[in-house]
Write a protein that holds these residues in place. Sequence first.
Motif, mmCIF file in Angstrom:
data_model
loop_
_atom_site.group_PDB
_atom_site.id
_atom_site.type_symbol
_atom_site.label_atom_id
_atom_site.label_comp_id
_atom_site.label_asym_id
_atom_site.label_seq_id
_atom_site.Cartn_x
_atom_site.Cartn_y
_atom_site.Cartn_z
ATOM 1 N N GLU A 168 9.983 70.092 -7.442
ATOM 2 C CA GLU A 168 11.275 69.988 -6.855
ATOM 3 C C GLU A 168 10.573 69.519 -5.469
ATOM 4 O O GLU A 168 11.382 68.632 -4.920
ATOM 5 N N ALA A 169 9.588 69.775 -4.830
ATOM 6 C CA ALA A 169 9.069 69.500 -3.499
ATOM 7 C C ALA A 169 8.144 68.275 -3.477
ATOM 8 O O ALA A 169 7.826 67.623 -2.536
ATOM 9 N N SER A 170 7.645 67.867 -4.750
ATOM 10 C CA SER A 170 6.828 66.923 -4.985
ATOM 11 C C SER A 170 7.426 65.514 -5.457
ATOM 12 O O SER A 170 8.477 65.406 -5.714
ATOM 13 N N GLY A 171 6.684 64.466 -5.213
ATOM 14 C CA GLY A 171 7.423 63.135 -5.747
ATOM 15 C C GLY A 171 6.511 62.002 -5.363
ATOM 16 O O GLY A 171 5.391 62.169 -4.536
ATOM 17 N N SER B 212 11.016 33.643 -10.811
ATOM 18 C CA SER B 212 12.255 33.111 -11.684
ATOM 19 C C SER B 212 12.739 34.155 -12.643
ATOM 20 O O SER B 212 11.811 34.644 -13.372
ATOM 21 N N GLY B 213 13.844 34.678 -12.824
ATOM 22 C CA GLY B 213 14.241 35.408 -14.035
ATOM 23 C C GLY B 213 13.806 36.944 -13.309
ATOM 24 O O GLY B 213 13.910 37.074 -12.257
ATOM 25 N N GLU B 214 13.877 37.845 -14.426
ATOM 26 C CA GLU B 214 13.796 38.994 -14.080
ATOM 27 C C GLU B 214 12.351 39.544 -13.870
ATOM 28 O O GLU B 214 11.334 38.945 -14.464
ATOM 29 N N ILE B 215 11.905 40.058 -12.695
ATOM 30 C CA ILE B 215 10.814 40.681 -12.546
ATOM 31 C C ILE B 215 10.741 42.207 -12.466
ATOM 32 O O ILE B 215 11.486 42.788 -12.050
ATOM 33 N N SER B 216 9.571 42.727 -12.776
ATOM 34 C CA SER B 216 9.603 44.128 -13.221
ATOM 35 C C SER B 216 8.286 44.669 -13.000
ATOM 36 O O SER B 216 7.110 43.865 -13.387
ATOM 37 N N PHE B 217 7.865 45.837 -12.836
ATOM 38 C CA PHE B 217 6.591 46.787 -13.047
ATOM 39 C C PHE B 217 6.765 47.924 -13.940
ATOM 40 O O PHE B 217 7.847 48.616 -13.604
ATOM 41 N N LYS B 218 5.966 47.782 -15.114
ATOM 42 C CA LYS B 218 6.070 48.721 -15.862
ATOM 43 C C LYS B 218 5.035 49.921 -15.691
ATOM 44 O O LYS B 218 3.935 49.580 -15.880
ATOM 45 N N LEU B 219 5.241 51.101 -14.977
ATOM 46 C CA LEU B 219 4.397 51.866 -14.598
ATOM 47 C C LEU B 219 4.112 53.065 -15.760
ATOM 48 O O LEU B 219 5.094 53.739 -15.975
ATOM 49 N N LEU B 220 2.964 52.991 -15.833
ATOM 50 C CA LEU B 220 2.463 54.297 -16.866
ATOM 51 C C LEU B 220 1.573 55.324 -16.191
ATOM 52 O O LEU B 220 0.539 54.940 -15.415
ATOM 53 N N TYR B 221 2.129 56.364 -16.156
ATOM 54 C CA TYR B 221 1.741 57.450 -15.269
ATOM 55 C C TYR B 221 1.721 58.860 -16.218
ATOM 56 O O TYR B 221 2.374 59.207 -17.104
ATOM 57 N N ALA B 222 0.666 59.884 -15.526
ATOM 58 C CA ALA B 222 0.786 61.264 -16.056
ATOM 59 C C ALA B 222 0.413 61.898 -14.965
ATOM 60 O O ALA B 222 -0.065 61.522 -13.836
ATOM 61 N N HIS B 223 0.818 63.441 -15.211
ATOM 62 C CA HIS B 223 0.518 64.122 -14.087
ATOM 63 C C HIS B 223 0.277 65.682 -14.710
ATOM 64 O O HIS B 223 0.860 65.949 -15.927
ATOM 65 N N SER B 224 -0.230 66.717 -13.922
ATOM 66 C CA SER B 224 -0.094 67.820 -14.200
ATOM 67 C C SER B 224 1.052 68.769 -14.282
ATOM 68 O O SER B 224 1.980 68.012 -13.597
ATOM 69 N N ALA B 225 0.995 69.882 -14.851
ATOM 70 C CA ALA B 225 2.160 70.711 -14.842
ATOM 71 C C ALA B 225 2.232 71.905 -13.838
ATOM 72 O O ALA B 225 3.278 72.547 -13.927
ATOM 73 N N ILE B 226 1.271 71.923 -13.107
ATOM 74 C CA ILE B 226 1.122 73.276 -12.099
ATOM 75 C C ILE B 226 1.491 73.279 -10.690
ATOM 76 O O ILE B 226 1.010 73.745 -9.872
ATOM 77 N N PHE B 227 2.309 71.898 -10.420
ATOM 78 C CA PHE B 227 2.691 71.745 -8.856
ATOM 79 C C PHE B 227 4.194 71.978 -8.962
ATOM 80 O O PHE B 227 4.738 72.009 -9.923
#
Length: 744
Positions: free
Chosen positions: A409-412, A391-406
């Motif tokens: 544009e091609a990743s996701g 009931s009401g608004e349903i959501s998922f708060k995703l907390l993520y981190a990633h490296s800077a060397i990939f």
Amino acid sequence: MKKTLSLLILFTTLTGLLLIQPSQSSHAQGPIVASPTPYPGEFDFITFEMLGKSDKVMVGPYSSTFIRFGTPDSWYLESGAKIILDLETIVNSSRSLAEDATEYSGAMLEISMDGNVVDVIFLETGSQTIEIDVPKETLHSTRSDGRHSLQLYLDAAIDCLFDHETAVLIRSSSGISLPHHSISHQLDITRLPRPIYQRSSLLPEDALILLPDSPTETELQSAMIVAATFGRMTEGEQKISLTSISALTEEQKTNAHIIMIGKASSLPILNMVIFPTSTTGENATQEVASEEGVVQMALSPWNASRVVLYIGGAEDNAVIKAAQAFSSGALRAGKHSSLSVISNVADAIEIKDVPDDRTLASLGYETKTLSGVGYNSLDYEFLIPLGKTPSGEISFKLLYAHSAIFDFEASGAIISLNGENLGSIKFSDETANQVTELNINIPAYALKPGRNTLSIRAELLPLDYCSVLNNDGLWMSISEDSLLHIPLIDAGNTPTLSGDLSMFPAPFINSPSLSELSFIFPKDNILSWELGANLAENLGQYAVGKTLHLSAYYADNLPDETRENKDLIIIGQASQLPILDELAESMPAYFEKGSNIAIETNANITFSIPENTDLGYLELFPAPWDSSRSILTILGSTPLGLQWSQETLLNPDVKPDMHGDYVVVHAEKMYAVDTEAGLGAQNLSATAVPGEYPTLIPDTVPTTSYAYQQDWVITAIKIVSGMIILLLLGLIIKTTRKDRKNKK
């Protein structure tokens, strides 16, 4: 003579046009897609194809693939497991290798089982079969679903050093050998549906509902509830058969988990089962009152790797209590884990409430990291308690981190829930090397009662495939503080009306506990009961109530209260269903007393069809006593026709073409019309069996009607045209002879 020749030319031209005209095939049922070939228990080797995998091509310099599988609870894995890989390595290189090294491709393949590296092999060019020993201690699943994970990682670093390209074909004939022996199951009713159903098992095991030879309506009702419960417990993956004591075969005894339902006095076969806790006789270890229900598990006396599950009691009201408590999927065990005694359904079950906000940590998951080149995924399981609805608004708060060397544009990454895509992640310099918050709205339809699976699938591709940092430098982490927000309320009715068979299962799932649905059966007809159980299993997937309360009655004993307050599903052959007599005026096609062939009142022409003709019928119409109530009839002129009806109703491939309130099925062909819209002027029963009983299609029938577009029309015209041509040829010959005589 000239007139005759003109007629001959005309009909010859007509026939020629018909012969070259593309035929308009009737709508055929989509093929029933079989599950992957099950692993035969007498062998140890399971191919990737048996696991539903096709040939896989891995391309250098680096590539990886995963294969996940589960093993039956009755398997105890022994030493001697092996992975057998059927490979072909193809190399394209401008560099000349040493003569003694021409067979070596320069690439390696790393094989891991459940996160443990078991071997690294050097790949030769061309085809080769490789056998890898798997230490027993590595076969230990770390996944929440208990499945094992086999990973293959291609390391073709040589492609980075030289003008060199590597591709490896992993054939689906590859597989894994798992020596094992059968062990007895853990008898714990709180773990149901295990061991009867095990997700992603290599060897799905049969489940069979066993009823008394002449079950009471309450025993039959209990069987439908149990079937519906397995549908929602297993998401429809565990198929349930049904039979009676006298029809039980030795093969079924040996191969199936048997679910006995009914009063103990109606199931003499119960005396052959040795339950860990006795509830009857002088040696009873736990007293059970006659009005109390019992859910009890024991090892099968016919096969120690199967179980017998008894759901019943001494009286009918005890049997229904046991079935309804079982439907909760949350039984409380008694003094022994194999037994639950039900005095009161509410007290016999234990469904825990959950908070609106749940972190991944509260679900038992730590912060996890995906790393390396290519595709990888994480799964998180959580429960929606039965009896609750979002009931009401349903959501998922995703907390993520990633490296800077990939390569951003091609990743996701893609976030999905129960196979429904919810959102995606686009990596960037702004989100690198820090914790980023992504809020995703979840549509209510993506959630389901019971177990839900939240998946995060990522593909990380490097800027430079030949970088030494790729293995450790490409990563994405999911924080355990990520938060699911799912407000829940008690489930209520969602009234819907439908006069269209393509909308099934609407309107029969309006009630969260299926309490507004009744099945109507003929007496002494196991096939109808089994088809009802299959249908109940399908409907159970949509039921979110804490317990299930659908009912079942025989066709000659339908209470007035049920008529007024329930939607009905009637299953069987018309001649065995006396209730159809009073429904005749409301049905799209009715049946004369004692007949199993439908009479289509909207048809302009009626044909006489023999009673032994195999035809299936589906009809959906409002109840004559209350237009807000719906009735679905699943009928057959023969037992085979009855099975065709059921298969068609549950076949998702033909659902889009089932528009209307009346369907006739013959073998692989389905004919659907909407009699309320006036699209029923043709006789479908005759249309379904062309050649023997051709149907004349009046000009008033719209060409959009499915039954209009049939090959038999063309065939009939061809036959008639051919006969006319033969008559004309005979006339020409006769005329020619007469002319010759006159000339003489």
